[in-house]
Motif scaffolding. Structure first.
Motif, PDB file in Angstrom:
ATOM      1  N   CYS A 200       0.830  -1.211   0.000  1.00 12.69           N
ATOM      2  CA  CYS A 200       0.000   0.000   0.000  1.00 12.69           C
ATOM      3  C   CYS A 200       0.865   1.262   0.000  1.00 12.69           C
ATOM      4  CB  CYS A 200      -0.937   0.001   1.212  1.00 12.69           C
ATOM      5  SG  CYS A 200      -2.228  -1.266   1.144  1.00 12.69           S
ATOM      6  N   ASP A 201       1.969   1.239   0.768  1.00 13.18           N
ATOM      7  CA  ASP A 201       2.862   2.404   0.784  1.00 13.18           C
ATOM      8  C   ASP A 201       3.447   2.655  -0.601  1.00 13.18           C
ATOM      9  OD1 ASP A 201       2.383   2.856   3.422  1.00 13.18           O
ATOM     10  OD2 ASP A 201       4.207   1.878   4.151  1.00 13.18           O
ATOM     11  N   PHE A 202       3.834   1.587  -1.276  1.00 14.22           N
ATOM     12  CA  PHE A 202       4.402   1.742  -2.612  1.00 14.22           C
ATOM     13  C   PHE A 202       3.351   2.314  -3.572  1.00 14.22           C
ATOM     14  CE2 PHE A 202       5.375   0.333  -6.891  1.00 14.22           C
ATOM     15  CZ  PHE A 202       6.726   0.636  -6.994  1.00 14.22           C
ATOM     16  N   MET A 203       2.135   1.793  -3.507  1.00 15.15           N
ATOM     17  CA  MET A 203       1.080   2.281  -4.391  1.00 15.15           C
ATOM     18  C   MET A 203       0.699   3.723  -4.065  1.00 15.15           C
ATOM     19  SD  MET A 203       0.407   0.063  -6.663  1.00 15.15           S
ATOM     20  CE  MET A 203      -1.024   0.905  -7.319  1.00 15.15           C
ATOM     21  N   ALA A 204       0.887   4.137  -2.812  1.00 15.02           N
ATOM     22  CA  ALA A 204       0.557   5.501  -2.411  1.00 15.02           C
ATOM     23  C   ALA A 204       1.603   6.507  -2.877  1.00 15.02           C
ATOM     24  CB  ALA A 204       0.386   5.585  -0.897  1.00 15.02           C
ATOM     25  N   GLY A 205       2.728   6.021  -3.415  1.00 15.44           N
ATOM     26  CA  GLY A 205       3.732   6.938  -3.936  1.00 15.44           C
ATOM     27  C   GLY A 205       5.043   6.939  -3.179  1.00 15.44           C
ATOM     28  N   ASN A 206       5.126   6.221  -2.069  1.00 13.94           N
ATOM     29  CA  ASN A 206       6.379   6.166  -1.306  1.00 13.94           C
ATOM     30  C   ASN A 206       7.278   5.077  -1.893  1.00 13.94           C
ATOM     31  OD1 ASN A 206       5.269   8.105   0.444  1.00 13.94           O
ATOM     32  ND2 ASN A 206       4.262   6.513   1.644  1.00 13.94           N
ATOM     33  N   THR A 207       7.805   5.350  -3.066  1.00 18.25           N
ATOM     34  CA  THR A 207       8.522   4.316  -3.829  1.00 18.25           C
ATOM     35  C   THR A 207      10.022   4.304  -3.585  1.00 18.25           C
ATOM     36  OG1 THR A 207       8.745   5.840  -5.699  1.00 18.25           O
ATOM     37  CG2 THR A 207       6.778   4.445  -5.632  1.00 18.25           C
ATOM     38  N   THR A 208      10.581   5.445  -3.199  1.00 20.67           N
ATOM     39  CA  THR A 208      12.049   5.566  -3.156  1.00 20.67           C
ATOM     40  C   THR A 208      12.672   4.595  -2.175  1.00 20.67           C
ATOM     41  OG1 THR A 208      11.819   7.913  -3.726  1.00 20.67           O
ATOM     42  CG2 THR A 208      13.948   7.185  -2.853  1.00 20.67           C
ATOM     43  N   ARG A 209      12.091   4.452  -1.002  1.00 23.27           N
ATOM     44  CA  ARG A 209      12.727   3.609   0.020  1.00 23.27           C
ATOM     45  C   ARG A 209      12.739   2.137  -0.388  1.00 23.27           C
ATOM     46  NH1 ARG A 209       9.449   1.151   4.121  1.00 23.27           N
ATOM     47  NH2 ARG A 209       7.214   1.553   3.863  1.00 23.27           N
ATOM     48  N   PHE A 210      11.724   1.712  -1.145  1.00 25.12           N
ATOM     49  CA  PHE A 210      11.711   0.311  -1.582  1.00 25.12           C
ATOM     50  C   PHE A 210      12.761   0.063  -2.662  1.00 25.12           C
ATOM     51  CE2 PHE A 210       7.355   1.091  -0.036  1.00 25.12           C
ATOM     52  CZ  PHE A 210       7.291   0.104   0.937  1.00 25.12           C
ATOM     53  N   VAL A 211      12.906   1.015  -3.568  1.00 26.79           N
ATOM     54  CA  VAL A 211      13.910   0.874  -4.617  1.00 26.79           C
ATOM     55  C   VAL A 211      15.307   0.863  -4.007  1.00 26.79           C
ATOM     56  CG1 VAL A 211      14.912   1.973  -6.645  1.00 26.79           C
ATOM     57  CG2 VAL A 211      12.424   1.896  -6.376  1.00 26.79           C
ATOM     58  N   ALA A 243       6.498  -1.013 -13.252  1.00 32.68           N
ATOM     59  CA  ALA A 243       5.271  -0.560 -12.583  1.00 32.68           C
ATOM     60  C   ALA A 243       5.261   0.961 -12.449  1.00 32.68           C
ATOM     61  CB  ALA A 243       5.143  -1.220 -11.212  1.00 32.68           C
ATOM     62  N   LEU A 244       6.430   1.549 -12.167  1.00 31.94           N
ATOM     63  CA  LEU A 244       6.510   3.000 -12.030  1.00 31.94           C
ATOM     64  C   LEU A 244       6.314   3.693 -13.379  1.00 31.94           C
ATOM     65  CD1 LEU A 244       9.473   3.342  -9.510  1.00 31.94           C
ATOM     66  CD2 LEU A 244       7.043   3.741  -9.068  1.00 31.94           C
ATOM     67  N   GLU A 245       6.772   3.046 -14.459  1.00 29.38           N
ATOM     68  CA  GLU A 245       6.603   3.630 -15.784  1.00 29.38           C
ATOM     69  C   GLU A 245       5.132   3.762 -16.143  1.00 29.38           C
ATOM     70  OE1 GLU A 245       8.701   1.175 -18.465  1.00 29.38           O
ATOM     71  OE2 GLU A 245      10.692   1.822 -17.818  1.00 29.38           O
ATOM     72  N   HIS A 275      -6.920  11.180 -13.004  1.00 31.78           N
ATOM     73  CA  HIS A 275      -6.901  11.038 -11.558  1.00 31.78           C
ATOM     74  C   HIS A 275      -5.438  10.953 -11.114  1.00 31.78           C
ATOM     75  CE1 HIS A 275     -11.241  10.303 -11.481  1.00 31.78           C
ATOM     76  NE2 HIS A 275     -11.060   9.505 -12.509  1.00 31.78           N
ATOM     77  N   VAL A 276      -4.970  11.962 -10.437  1.00 30.13           N
ATOM     78  CA  VAL A 276      -3.586  12.025  -9.971  1.00 30.13           C
ATOM     79  C   VAL A 276      -3.577  11.762  -8.472  1.00 30.13           C
ATOM     80  CG1 VAL A 276      -1.521  13.459  -9.807  1.00 30.13           C
ATOM     81  CG2 VAL A 276      -3.056  13.720 -11.759  1.00 30.13           C
ATOM     82  N   ARG A 277      -2.835  10.745  -8.069  1.00 33.08           N
ATOM     83  CA  ARG A 277      -2.710  10.404  -6.659  1.00 33.08           C
ATOM     84  C   ARG A 277      -1.223  10.262  -6.338  1.00 33.08           C
ATOM     85  NH1 ARG A 277      -7.025  11.802  -7.504  1.00 33.08           N
ATOM     86  NH2 ARG A 277      -9.050  10.881  -6.932  1.00 33.08           N
ATOM     87  N   GLY A 278      -0.797  10.987  -5.309  1.00 35.30           N
ATOM     88  CA  GLY A 278       0.618  10.958  -4.956  1.00 35.30           C
ATOM     89  C   GLY A 278       1.509  11.503  -6.061  1.00 35.30           C
ATOM     90  N   GLY A 279       0.975  12.439  -6.858  1.00 31.03           N
ATOM     91  CA  GLY A 279       1.754  13.018  -7.938  1.00 31.03           C
ATOM     92  C   GLY A 279       1.790  12.177  -9.197  1.00 31.03           C
ATOM     93  N   ARG A 280       1.145  10.995  -9.205  1.00 31.16           N
ATOM     94  CA  ARG A 280       1.177  10.099 -10.358  1.00 31.16           C
ATOM     95  C   ARG A 280      -0.227   9.933 -10.933  1.00 31.16           C
ATOM     96  NH1 ARG A 280       5.970   7.232 -10.449  1.00 31.16           N
ATOM     97  NH2 ARG A 280       7.248   7.447  -8.581  1.00 31.16           N
ATOM     98  N   VAL A 281      -0.293   9.803 -12.238  1.00 32.12           N
ATOM     99  CA  VAL A 281      -1.574   9.570 -12.899  1.00 32.12           C
ATOM    100  C   VAL A 281      -1.969   8.114 -12.671  1.00 32.12           C
ATOM    101  CG1 VAL A 281      -2.829   9.552 -15.080  1.00 32.12           C
ATOM    102  CG2 VAL A 281      -1.118  11.317 -14.654  1.00 32.12           C
ATOM    103  N   ARG A 282      -2.976   7.908 -11.831  1.00 27.69           N
ATOM    104  CA  ARG A 282      -3.424   6.557 -11.506  1.00 27.69           C
ATOM    105  C   ARG A 282      -4.532   6.071 -12.426  1.00 27.69           C
ATOM    106  NH1 ARG A 282       0.690   4.455  -8.828  1.00 27.69           N
ATOM    107  NH2 ARG A 282       1.200   5.604  -6.928  1.00 27.69           N
ATOM    108  N   GLY A 283      -5.224   6.971 -13.054  1.00 28.02           N
ATOM    109  CA  GLY A 283      -6.310   6.555 -13.934  1.00 28.02           C
ATOM    110  C   GLY A 283      -6.744   7.684 -14.847  1.00 28.02           C
ATOM    111  N   GLN A 284      -7.378   7.315 -15.917  1.00 29.43           N
ATOM    112  CA  GLN A 284      -7.886   8.265 -16.900  1.00 29.43           C
ATOM    113  C   GLN A 284      -9.270   7.807 -17.334  1.00 29.43           C
ATOM    114  OE1 GLN A 284      -5.641   8.392 -20.524  1.00 29.43           O
ATOM    115  NE2 GLN A 284      -7.045   9.794 -21.548  1.00 29.43           N
ATOM    116  N   ARG A 285     -10.195   8.746 -17.404  1.00 34.91           N
ATOM    117  CA  ARG A 285     -11.556   8.432 -17.837  1.00 34.91           C
ATOM    118  C   ARG A 285     -11.984   9.437 -18.889  1.00 34.91           C
ATOM    119  NH1 ARG A 285     -14.649   8.515 -12.154  1.00 34.91           N
ATOM    120  NH2 ARG A 285     -16.434   7.863 -13.409  1.00 34.91           N
ATOM    121  N   GLY A 286     -12.839   9.013 -19.783  1.00 34.92           N
ATOM    122  CA  GLY A 286     -13.324   9.910 -20.812  1.00 34.92           C
ATOM    123  C   GLY A 286     -14.640   9.432 -21.374  1.00 34.92           C
TER     124      GLY A 286
END
Length: 656
Positions: A200-211, A243-245, A275-286
């Protein structure tokens, strides 16, 4: 159809307080729900002249048989009540500015003893953490498959989990190390929960510490000569990178925001949201919806109300970025804040990364509307229906298989040009497009339209007469041959249209009709399409023909009009650009484009050409003695300074 005056409330009866109103038909069904900051002016606007109303609104008030209202305390309460009633009654005249799909989320059931990662739709459940929404469920599964290498959280259903525990053997994911297999005790409940929380932390945007942790572990394994473990960690890093890409950083400050953009054409509106969550585009709708409002702010208000009205509070982000603010933005922002449980920043970004992202969403909306229109234009059934509707609505003798549309473009009467576009069988025939340069300056639109149509149909009459006099086709009974014998192609103006469309209202239509009448052409129908309300004007009629907003016939007329406008604007810009970059050489008689280029290539600039002697000019290929003398004389005159004049007496002064 009912007369709105028969159920109009008495003067002074309508309160001036905020509230929500409902229009009902003769069967007491609610057909429209609306809200107002002040009920009296809003409801009074529905009972003006029907011809001045938006076509959809005019249809609604003539369908209704009664109106009622409910007073509330604040604008926020009006928003809430309006949404509740729209959801309850589903009124036919309330356009849905959102799609009817339930978008998937990546959910982690932290409320269970052994949390599970899965795709979820519909209402959100307590004790479950959600990420998204995503446009497609397969996008979630693809991301989840990559991350299970690093975070082997459980993904199986309760039945599979229980059965694996009973037989003491994990499922396939457990054997290939994409599940930590808590079902058979390979990890404890606490250890598995820790894996789920890291996921959940990784999906929330806290990716640096895991890498960084994986990079440290990989380096340590390599130093310890545990190359197999190092290779596995390397593959884990690759999986995290992929996954980050898929959700690249677009806002560096870790912002949670929904970014909306609209593109409308008067009939339909395309909506895009990132939909931007944690600075990342998590989804797009149209999606594309029918347009019933006259202003974009009104559409934005309806859109936000419908998108967030049925969502839980945690679906509303901290920021909502829109292209324009809705009507009563403070009330909408307060309402969104009440859903979220904290303040929501509703605004139009002006600069920086957020403005750039909004422009990206806007481009997506524009492309979405273009794709929608192209798909509709390519539908053979829709095209046939459009031609039949035009024949019926305009009382034509036959379906307009060939439609020509004309438009005029200029800036304050300068560089006036006209365009002619052709649609055959509902499709653009670009080889038949023509452009016209209007003779003279400072002409108005009606005079320019008269000239364009006169020139076009004079050519048609000339070619028709020539063909009938000297060139008969293979079948003499079929009439004159309209094919050029030299090129094998149709002559430029050989075929008359069934329908002429002009961009404009009654004045432009009357001018077009007068031009055709003066030429003796009475078998070509003429109509005009006015932009503001998409009204179809017919010569000699005081009132326009109103086609339904969803009509394929109106859609075809709009496409033809827009194409003529685009073609005229393009030609006008080309002429204006050429006029701005023209030089003193352009006006010299006998000096064509090839010789002008040769002069500039030889001398390098107009200034040096002006300084050259007649003998030097003759050194250029194609420039003879007579032309050289003409060039020198013209440039000397063009370059001479204006004489000084005494402003009091008008006397020309000596030039020392």
């Amino acid at each position: 159809m009912a007369d709105p005056s028969t159920y109009r409330p008495a003067p002074g009866e309508i309160p001036v307080d905020p509230g929500v109103y409902r229009f009902r038909d003769s069967a007491k069904r609610v057909i429209y729900v609306g809200k107002a900051k002040s009920l009296r002016p809003r409801l009074s606007s529905y009972f003006q002249d029907v011809a001045a109303l938006h076509p959809r609104t005019a249809t609604m008030v003539t369908t209704a048989a009664s109106v009622e209202w409910t007073v509330v305390s604040t604008e926020v309460e009006a928003l809430q009540l309006e949404y509740s009633w729209i959801k309850e009654f589903d009124p036919r005249f309330n356009v849905k500015y959102r799609d009817d799909k339930s978008y998937p989320y990546l959910a982690v059931t932290l409320g269970e003893e052994f949390p599970r990662a899965q795709v979820m739709r519909g209402a959100k459940r307590k004790g479950t953490r959600y990420f998204g929404p995503y446009a497609h469920a397969w996008a979630i599964r693809e991301t989840l498959d990559l991350l299970l290498r690093v975070f082997p959280v459980r993904t199986c259903s309760s039945g599979v989990f229980k059965r694996a525990g009973q037989v003491g053997r994990p499922c396939l994911l457990g054997y290939i190390d994409k599940c930590s297999a808590p079902c058979v005790g390979r990890v404890s409940a606490e250890e598995h929960r820790a894996i789920a929380e890291d996921f959940c932390d990784f999906m929330a945007g806290n990716t640096t510490r895991f890498v960084k942790r994986l990079e440290r572990d990989m380096a340590a394994a390599s130093r310890s000569l545990e190359f197999e473990q190092a290779a596995r960690l390397r593959d884990d890093l690759v999986a995290l990178g992929k996954a980050l890409e898929k959700s690249a950083v677009v806002l560096g400050d870790g912002t949670d925001a929904d970014v909306f953009a609209l593109e409308e054409d008067g009939l339909e509106v395309a909506v895009q949201v990132f939909h931007v969550r944690g600075g990342r585009v998590r989804g797009q709708r149209g999606w594309v919806a029918e347009m019933d409002a006259e202003s974009v702010p009104e559409i934005v208000g309806h859109l936000l109300q419908q998108v967030y009205g049925g969502e839980s509070g945690d679906s509303v982000p901290r920021e909502v970025l829109v292209p324009v603010l809705p009507d009563e933005p403070a009330a909408v922002s307060t309402w969104l804040g009440s859903l979220r449980g904290s303040a929501v920043d509703l605004r139009v970004p002006q600069r920086g990364d957020k403005r750039t992202l909004l422009e990206t969403v806007q481009r997506n909306a524009k492309q979405s509307l273009a794709r929608h229109k192209l798909a509709r234009a390519g539908d053979l059934t829709a095209r046939s229906q459009a031609l039949q509707e035009l024949q019926t609505s305009l009382d034509l003798a036959a379906a307009p298989l060939r439609v020509e549309c004309y438009d005029i473009s200029h800036i304050q009467g300068s560089q006036v040009v006209g365009s002619m576009v052709v649609f055959e069988d509902g499709l653009a025939r670009k080889s038949e497009y023509r452009r016209f340069v209007i003779r003279g300056e400072q002409v108005d639109d009606t005079a320019a339209m008269d000239e364009v149509l006169t020139r076009r149909f004079q050519r048609y009459l000339e070619e028709r007469d020539q063909a009938s006099d000297v060139e008969l086709g293979p079948d003499p009974e079929a009439g004159p041959d309209r094919i050029d014998p030299d090129t094998g192609k149709p002559k430029k103006f050989a075929y008359p249209p069934n329908l002429v469309v002009v961009d404009g209202g009654l004045p432009q239509v009357n001018a077009a009709h007068a031009a055709l009448t003066a030429l003796g052409i009475d078998d070509v129908a003429v109509v005009g399409l006015a932009k503001r309300l998409e009204e179809v004007w017919v010569p000699g009629q005081d009132y326009p023909v109103i086609l339904p907003r969803t009509s394929d016939g109106l859609y075809l007329l709009q496409r033809v009009r827009d194409e003529a406008h685009r073609f005229a604007i393009t030609f006008h810009r080309q002429r204006r650009s050429k006029a701005m970059t023209s030089s003193a050489l352009d006006s010299i008689p006998g000096l064509g484009e090839t010789r002008r280029k040769a002069l500039l290539r030889h001398f390098g600039s107009v200034k040096r050409v002006r300084a050259a002697t007649v003998e030097e000019l003759q050194e250029v290929s194609g420039i003879g003695p007579a032309l050289a003398a003409t060039i020198a004389a013209e440039l000397a005159t063009a370059g001479a300074p204006a004489p000084a004049v005494n402003l009091m007496t008008g006397e020309v002064l000596d030039g020392d």
